[in-house]
Design a protein around this motif. Structure first.
Motif, PDB file in Angstrom:
ATOM      1  N   MET A  64       1.075  -1.325   0.401  1.00 33.85           N
ATOM      2  CA  MET A  64       0.015  -0.151   0.168  1.00 33.85           C
ATOM      3  C   MET A  64       0.625   1.508  -0.180  1.00 33.85           C
ATOM      4  SD  MET A  64      -3.331   0.512   2.062  1.00 33.85           S
ATOM      5  CE  MET A  64      -4.974  -0.905   1.522  1.00 33.85           C
ATOM      6  N   LYS A 115      -5.811   4.587   5.454  1.00 35.30           N
ATOM      7  CA  LYS A 115      -6.214   3.269   5.015  1.00 35.30           C
ATOM      8  C   LYS A 115      -4.788   2.674   5.428  1.00 35.30           C
ATOM      9  CE  LYS A 115      -9.446   1.483   1.463  1.00 35.30           C
ATOM     10  NZ  LYS A 115      -8.953   1.030   0.204  1.00 35.30           N
ATOM     11  N   GLU A 147      -8.071   8.702   0.064  1.00 38.39           N
ATOM     12  CA  GLU A 147      -8.408   7.154   0.848  1.00 38.39           C
ATOM     13  C   GLU A 147      -7.359   6.339   1.092  1.00 38.39           C
ATOM     14  OE1 GLU A 147     -11.181   6.435  -2.133  1.00 38.39           O
ATOM     15  OE2 GLU A 147     -12.646   7.149  -2.073  1.00 38.39           O
ATOM     16  N   LEU A 148      -6.323   6.304   0.301  1.00 37.98           N
ATOM     17  CA  LEU A 148      -5.593   5.264   0.795  1.00 37.98           C
ATOM     18  C   LEU A 148      -4.403   5.679   2.310  1.00 37.98           C
ATOM     19  CD1 LEU A 148      -3.302   4.770  -2.626  1.00 37.98           C
ATOM     20  CD2 LEU A 148      -3.681   3.069  -0.947  1.00 37.98           C
TER      21      LEU A 148
END
Length: 53
Positions: A1, A51, A47-48
């Motif tokens: 990620m 997370k 959004e990433l």
């Protein structure tokens, strides 16, 4: 990620540079397209980042 996050940041950087060039050249339609693409990438980036955090 984290790799995806870094790739998005790099992509955003290049888009912003291209946007500034279009702005200097008064290419309004190109500017608009780039602006819309940057908005989408910023949303993905947020959004990433949420997370990862």
């Amino acid at each position: 990620m984290l790799e995806q996050l870094k790739a998005l940041e790099k992509q955003l950087f290049y888009l912003e540079q291209e946007y500034l060039l279009a702005k200097e050249r008064h290419e309004f339609l190109h500017q608009y397209d780039l602006h819309e693409e940057m908005k989408q990438l910023r949303k993905k980036h947020r959004e990433l980042k949420a997370k990862v955090s």
